[in-house]
Motif scaffolding. Structure first.
Motif: not given
Length: 64
Positions: A16-18, A23-27
């Motif tokens: 959970w970074v800029e 985010r919150p999805f991986c792709s």
């Protein structure tokens, strides 16, 4: 310490970074899958014992 969450679609760990663009999805793919599920109304929140509208008396004829 960086917070990590699970992708709601595939459950892969996502930081959970800029820099985590989706985010919150991986792709973007997982994001689109989730959006499609919402569009197809696969998600719902059950309503139990909804209060009756206090502005009505329950009759079908509003002028009665």
């Amino acid at each position: 310490m960086v917070t990590k969450v699970n992708c709601p679609t595939c459950h892969e760990q996502v930081e959970w970074v800029e820099a985590s663009r989706w985010r919150p999805f991986c792709s973007e793919r997982c994001k689109q899958i989730d959006l499609g599920a919402w569009a197809e109304e696969k998600y719902s929140i059950p309503a139990v014992n909804l209060p009756e509208d206090p502005d009505t008396d329950g009759s079908l004829n509003p002028g009665a």
